[in-house]
Design an enzyme around this catalytic site. Sequence first.
Site, PDB file in Angstrom:
ATOM      1  N   TYR A 217      26.019  95.468  42.573  1.00  0.00           N
ATOM      2  CA  TYR A 217      25.530  94.633  43.665  1.00  0.00           C
ATOM      3  C   TYR A 217      26.648  94.402  44.680  1.00  0.00           C
ATOM      4  O   TYR A 217      27.794  94.161  44.294  1.00  0.00           O
ATOM      5  CB  TYR A 217      25.020  93.295  43.123  1.00  0.00           C
ATOM      6  N   GLU A 277      18.185  86.500  43.972  1.00  0.00           N
ATOM      7  CA  GLU A 277      17.433  87.709  43.658  1.00  0.00           C
ATOM      8  C   GLU A 277      18.184  88.943  44.177  1.00  0.00           C
ATOM      9  O   GLU A 277      17.749  89.640  45.096  1.00  0.00           O
ATOM     10  CB  GLU A 277      16.024  87.599  44.234  1.00  0.00           C
ATOM     11  N   GLU A 474       7.350  91.983  43.724  1.00  0.00           N
ATOM     12  CA  GLU A 474       8.206  91.351  42.719  1.00  0.00           C
ATOM     13  C   GLU A 474       8.792  92.470  41.860  1.00  0.00           C
ATOM     14  O   GLU A 474       8.081  93.106  41.081  1.00  0.00           O
ATOM     15  CB  GLU A 474       7.404  90.368  41.860  1.00  0.00           C
TER      16      GLU A 474
END
Length: 509
Positions: A217, A277, A474
């Site tokens: 990330y 998220e 989602e």
Amino acid sequence: MIKDTRWNMRLILLAATATLVLMAILTPSNASAFDVSRMKPVADRNIHTGNKVLIEREINAKNGGEDDENKNMKFQSRQDSSSQAAAGLEDDDEDDGILDVNELPVRYDEAQLWRIYNISDSMSRRNMLPLADILESKYGGTVWKENSKFLDVSIEKKHIKAARAFLEHENLQSEVLNSNIQELIDQEAEMGVNMTQSEMGQRTKKAARSGIHWKDYHDLDTIYAFMREIRGKFPNICRLYTIGKTAEGRDLKVLRISENPKEYKKIWIDGGIHAREWISPATVTFILYQLMSKWQDHPDYIRQKTWYVMPVMNPDGYVYSRKVNRLWRKNRAPAKRSQCLGVDLNRNFDIGWSGYGSSTNPCSDTYRGESPNSELETDAVVKFLSKRKYNLESYLTFHSYGQMVVYPWAYKAVKVKDAGVLQRVANTAVQRIEKKTGQIYRASVTHEVLGIAGGGSDDWTRAALGTKYVYTIELRDRGQFGFVLPPSQILETAIEGYTVVDTVAQAIQ
């Protein structure tokens, strides 16, 4: 009864290995295609990439509507550092690199993640407050996921005994999804490092000057640098907008891709509305890469579209989640009558704003704000999209977790009139996902699977702008890791996200 479910590190290592192999397969070998490793840095005075200071020139979207886009664009240089300081705005890098001494990183040692079942039936029988509100206010809980069937909530170590006694008293069934959330967070970080190391233990060569890849990330600067690189590589079809500022002075950035912005139908893609998220911005940057890496080879249903891509709608919250609190959800706007910070941006849009599914408490994770569109981020997106509603055929917003493709309405228990069409496209997307990665996603109307909640960006876009193909995606997973999805799953999850995008684009005539 509470049972403990532990995850297997061997499976994670196998998944990491599979991801590395998949990355090697997906890396473009054609030098004439968009290869981020061959891209030259775009100059930007205010963004530091490694030790290099770059100079940026971009469009000020506030001064241009739809007609202005199609005229001969005049780039405006951003103010230099001294001008920004005089205006009270901090430079992105310097702002991101400094932590307030009072903002030490939040730890979740021995905090547990619980899944509690049959919450609707139990609460209605007892005429109680919503279970999430009780666990938040009395037991310091942090809600991860809530729907009509279950509630995922993390409980700090000091509250576990009392919270467990409460559930037992109310005869609520639950299970422990994870018994040490900090361990989960630490393993996420460690795996990201391991995924990007070479055999000699050194960092692998960056895939781009921005440092973008999908083995870990990335911070906000890397994501924004990647957007600048694409703009620099494809100046004839790309425009980079700063559509506003956040409460902490960060830019809100949108990249437009189009060969004919005046005529082609438009698709908007966003991520990172909720700070924690992380898989959402990672997926949206991958979608951006997939669009541009093979642009010349794409079919007409991809190339003959105007794409708007906003990987991070909540930059302040995203930075805060990376530096201070991994489970932070909201933006970082101060409240007028509370010491608690932040508004849930996906409860702040002007659609069912004062209805069910949000909170008037500034300390709540679902605090809806003082008024509709009260937040700088919400206001900027609303104004930007409202000027471009002509030919806006699709709005795709990426969230986690739950593995679903859902469509309006969320603010009321009703389907949109063309729900049959939206269901068929969503069904096609989830079928294609299963064939590609083996993962099961569910296609449905939002309120049936996620419950009723007002103030969402998806419902607003459908109601206010008349956009047809509106979906909330989602992403992974179903709760084993929740928001702390291992980096080994980023690439396949991102492929699943792109599969939805490709399916929707193909459906637009």
